[in-house]
Design a protein around this motif. Structure first.
Motif, PDB file in Angstrom:
ATOM      1  N   GLN A  75       0.851  -1.193   0.000  1.00 49.21           N
ATOM      2  CA  GLN A  75       0.000   0.000   0.000  1.00 49.21           C
ATOM      3  C   GLN A  75       0.892   1.251   0.000  1.00 49.21           C
ATOM      4  O   GLN A  75       2.101   1.165  -0.049  1.00 49.21           O
ATOM      5  N   GLY A  76       0.256   2.401   0.048  1.00 50.61           N
ATOM      6  CA  GLY A  76       1.041   3.639   0.105  1.00 50.61           C
ATOM      7  C   GLY A  76       1.370   4.210  -1.268  1.00 50.61           C
ATOM      8  O   GLY A  76       2.038   5.242  -1.369  1.00 50.61           O
ATOM      9  N   GLY A  77       0.896   3.566  -2.323  1.00 51.93           N
ATOM     10  CA  GLY A  77       1.097   4.100  -3.673  1.00 51.93           C
ATOM     11  C   GLY A  77       2.551   4.052  -4.105  1.00 51.93           C
ATOM     12  O   GLY A  77       3.430   3.598  -3.366  1.00 51.93           O
ATOM     13  N   SER A  78       2.788   4.549  -5.302  1.00 48.92           N
ATOM     14  CA  SER A  78       4.168   4.563  -5.784  1.00 48.92           C
ATOM     15  C   SER A  78       5.012   5.541  -4.982  1.00 48.92           C
ATOM     16  O   SER A  78       6.216   5.358  -4.851  1.00 48.92           O
ATOM     17  N   ARG A  79       4.369   6.540  -4.448  1.00 49.20           N
ATOM     18  CA  ARG A  79       5.149   7.511  -3.669  1.00 49.20           C
ATOM     19  C   ARG A  79       5.814   6.886  -2.451  1.00 49.20           C
ATOM     20  O   ARG A  79       6.902   7.297  -2.074  1.00 49.20           O
ATOM     21  N   LEU A  80       5.174   5.900  -1.844  1.00 45.65           N
ATOM     22  CA  LEU A  80       5.853   5.255  -0.715  1.00 45.65           C
ATOM     23  C   LEU A  80       7.113   4.526  -1.216  1.00 45.65           C
ATOM     24  O   LEU A  80       8.112   4.459  -0.517  1.00 45.65           O
ATOM     25  N   GLN A  81       7.047   4.031  -2.441  1.00 49.76           N
ATOM     26  CA  GLN A  81       8.229   3.359  -2.997  1.00 49.76           C
ATOM     27  C   GLN A  81       9.394   4.334  -3.193  1.00 49.76           C
ATOM     28  O   GLN A  81      10.555   3.929  -3.149  1.00 49.76           O
ATOM     29  N   PHE A  82       9.062   5.608  -3.416  1.00 48.77           N
ATOM     30  CA  PHE A  82      10.148   6.590  -3.547  1.00 48.77           C
ATOM     31  C   PHE A  82      11.015   6.567  -2.284  1.00 48.77           C
ATOM     32  O   PHE A  82      12.213   6.831  -2.351  1.00 48.77           O
ATOM     33  N   SER A  83      10.378   6.278  -1.136  1.00 49.16           N
ATOM     34  CA  SER A  83      11.117   6.207   0.127  1.00 49.16           C
ATOM     35  C   SER A  83      11.575   4.789   0.459  1.00 49.16           C
ATOM     36  O   SER A  83      12.685   4.583   0.946  1.00 49.16           O
ATOM     37  N   ALA A 174       7.586   1.653 -12.908  1.00 49.21           N
ATOM     38  CA  ALA A 174       6.832   1.345 -14.134  1.00 49.21           C
ATOM     39  C   ALA A 174       5.350   1.653 -13.929  1.00 49.21           C
ATOM     40  O   ALA A 174       4.484   1.030 -14.548  1.00 49.21           O
ATOM     41  N   SER A 175       5.061   2.623 -13.063  1.00 45.86           N
ATOM     42  CA  SER A 175       3.669   2.870 -12.675  1.00 45.86           C
ATOM     43  C   SER A 175       2.737   3.052 -13.861  1.00 45.86           C
ATOM     44  O   SER A 175       1.625   2.555 -13.853  1.00 45.86           O
ATOM     45  N   SER A 176       3.182   3.797 -14.870  1.00 44.37           N
ATOM     46  CA  SER A 176       2.222   4.124 -15.922  1.00 44.37           C
ATOM     47  C   SER A 176       2.430   3.362 -17.222  1.00 44.37           C
ATOM     48  O   SER A 176       1.760   3.659 -18.207  1.00 44.37           O
ATOM     49  N   ASP A 177       3.313   2.360 -17.227  1.00 51.48           N
ATOM     50  CA  ASP A 177       3.289   1.459 -18.402  1.00 51.48           C
ATOM     51  C   ASP A 177       3.354  -0.019 -18.007  1.00 51.48           C
ATOM     52  O   ASP A 177       3.584  -0.886 -18.849  1.00 51.48           O
TER      53      ASP A 177
HETATM   54  N1  PMP Z   1       5.206   7.367 -10.536  1.00 47.93           N
HETATM   55  C1  PMP Z   1       4.536   7.568 -11.678  1.00 47.93           C
HETATM   56  C2  PMP Z   1       5.217   7.298 -12.973  1.00 47.93           C
HETATM   57  C3  PMP Z   1       3.218   8.029 -11.624  1.00 47.93           C
HETATM   58  O1  PMP Z   1       2.543   8.252 -12.758  1.00 47.93           O
HETATM   59  C4  PMP Z   1       2.592   8.256 -10.373  1.00 47.93           C
HETATM   60  C5  PMP Z   1       1.150   8.695 -10.235  1.00 47.93           C
HETATM   61  N2  PMP Z   1       0.606   9.417 -11.212  1.00 47.93           N
HETATM   62  C6  PMP Z   1       3.348   8.049  -9.222  1.00 47.93           C
HETATM   63  C7  PMP Z   1       4.639   7.589  -9.338  1.00 47.93           C
HETATM   64  C8  PMP Z   1       2.749   8.287  -7.862  1.00 47.93           C
HETATM   65  O2  PMP Z   1       1.822   7.298  -7.607  1.00 47.93           O
HETATM   66  P1  PMP Z   1       0.889   7.295  -6.312  1.00 47.93           P
HETATM   67  O3  PMP Z   1      -0.077   8.403  -6.478  1.00 47.93           O
HETATM   68  O4  PMP Z   1       0.275   5.928  -6.329  1.00 47.93           O
HETATM   69  O5  PMP Z   1       1.780   7.478  -5.120  1.00 47.93           O
END
Ligand code: PMP
Length: 363
Positions: A75-83, A174-177
């Motif tokens: 969980q936490g979206g891709s942004r949590l992965q940034f950390s 690879a969030s958007s592909d």
């Molecule tokens: N990376 C990419 C390439 C994204 O397009 C996005 C969301 N648009 C994010 C990260 C961030 O994703 P999230 O909102 O799930 O944290």
């Protein structure tokens, strides 16, 4: 398409296959053979565990994920992965970041808070409209990983294939592909994606990580932040996002059953994107694409019109004919048509037709 639905070009959360929405709707009241909704069953119960395993099996099949990689549903979206990426993998080393757009830049900014990073290349000076030449990427000598974003959702810049990082473990957002094309996973150490573009609803993020990387995860990290902990608990350390995982399973069923896998998906995506870029290229400069031709995204098509008034008119008239959510991201402006896996060909055909008509009337 049923009458009430628009063609939804949103960048995410984004269009889902209509058949998936109908399946989810049908089963929401009671899962077949279970007598309770997916929203009501325990994540430790047989019913959900089967769904979780099926979702993982589908991903393994679609992406040919090798045995020595773990598939985590977080969980936490891709942004949590940034950390989480730097928290788990950086240690006292240096990581290289190749930043080709806003998301890569955000990831680098977060990583900087955790340790040492080297910006191996940054496309900001040309407003993130291109990829680096291989010779321009300034990789450090002993990087612990090299990080890149395969598709920059905001700018519409996509890597046709991964950069060459030699022996350095490659980490990819690879969030958007994700699931839009086949990937040679054995070239990656980590590949991750939030689900809400190509794989399902918001709420789950898939992290595919090579086993040997787990040995690096520091014990001192909080349980929720440690990949090793999630791997050891098969993504059920805490309550996972059960509904989002269920829909991801339905989407991957659709990819396998109705589309026929990622080679076929890639073919369809290339066709749809080709129509869009032809419309831009054949417009005598009325439509002006943001990304350079060799890195144009097959997922997010970004372009501008001659001025802001025409842009506003374009959005208004498009919306009146059920072509929705075409406004570009506020940081770039212009138009962005996100044409993910589930965008039907008719949707893109309708948009291209609209673009041509609009140009004739306003060009
Ligand atoms: N990376 C990419 C390439 C994204 O397009 C996005 C969301 N648009 C994010 C990260 C961030 O994703 P999230 O909102 O799930 O944290």
């Amino acid at each position: 398409m049923s009458e009430q639905r628009v063609f939804n070009f949103s960048a995410g959360p984004a269009v889902l296959p209509e058949v998936v929405l109908r399946e989810a709707q049908r089963d929401l009241f009671a899962l077949p053979g279970v007598g309770a909704s997916i929203l009501e069953v325990s994540h430790r119960g047989k019913e959900f565990v089967e769904i979780l395993h099926a979702a993982e099996a589908n991903l393994r099949k679609l992406l040919a994920i090798p045995e020595n990689y773990q598939v985590l549903f977080l969980q936490g979206g891709s942004r949590l992965q940034f950390s989480m990426i730097p928290m788990n993998l950086l240690g006292d080393g240096v990581a290289d970041y190749i930043t080709t757009g806003s998301w890569g830049k955000n990831a680098a900014d977060e990583a900087q808070k955790e340790g040492s990073i080297n910006i191996a290349w940054d496309g900001k000076s040309t407003n993130y409209d291109r990829l680096p030449a291989a010779s321009a990427v300034n990789l450090s000598k002993n990087a612990v990983y090299a990080y890149f974003t395969s598709n920059e959702t905001i700018q519409g810049v996509q890597w046709p294939k991964e950069p060459d990082a030699a022996e350095v473990p490659l980490v990819c957002d690879a969030s958007s592909d994700f699931l839009s094309r086949p990937v040679e996973l054995d070239k990656y150490a980590v590949l991750y994606a939030c689900a809400q573009k190509n794989a399902g609803p918001a709420g789950v993020t898939v992290v595919i990580i090579r086993d040997d990387l787990l040995a690096r995860c520091p014990e001192r990290l909080g349980g929720m932040l440690n990949y090793k902990n999630h791997a050891e608990n098969e993504s059920c350390y805490n309550t996972p996002p059960t509904f989002a995982i269920y829909v991801l399973k339905l989407v991957t069923d659709w990819l396998l059953r109705d589309i026929g896998g990622l080679d076929k998906m890639d073919e369809l995506n290339r066709e749809k994107a080709g129509w869009m870029y032809d419309a831009i290229d054949n417009s005598n400069g009325f439509y002006n694409g943001h990304a350079q031709a060799d890195c144009r995204s097959l997922m997010n098509v970004t372009f501008r019109l001659p001025n802001d008034d025409l842009q506003a008119k374009f959005l208004k008239e498009a919306s009146a004919v059920a072509l929705a959510n075409l406004k570009g991201h506020r940081s770039v402006g212009g138009i962005r048509a996100s044409i993910y896996n589930a965008m039907p060909e008719q949707g893109v055909a309708r948009l291209v037709e609209f673009m041509e008509k609009f140009r004739q009337e306003n060009g």
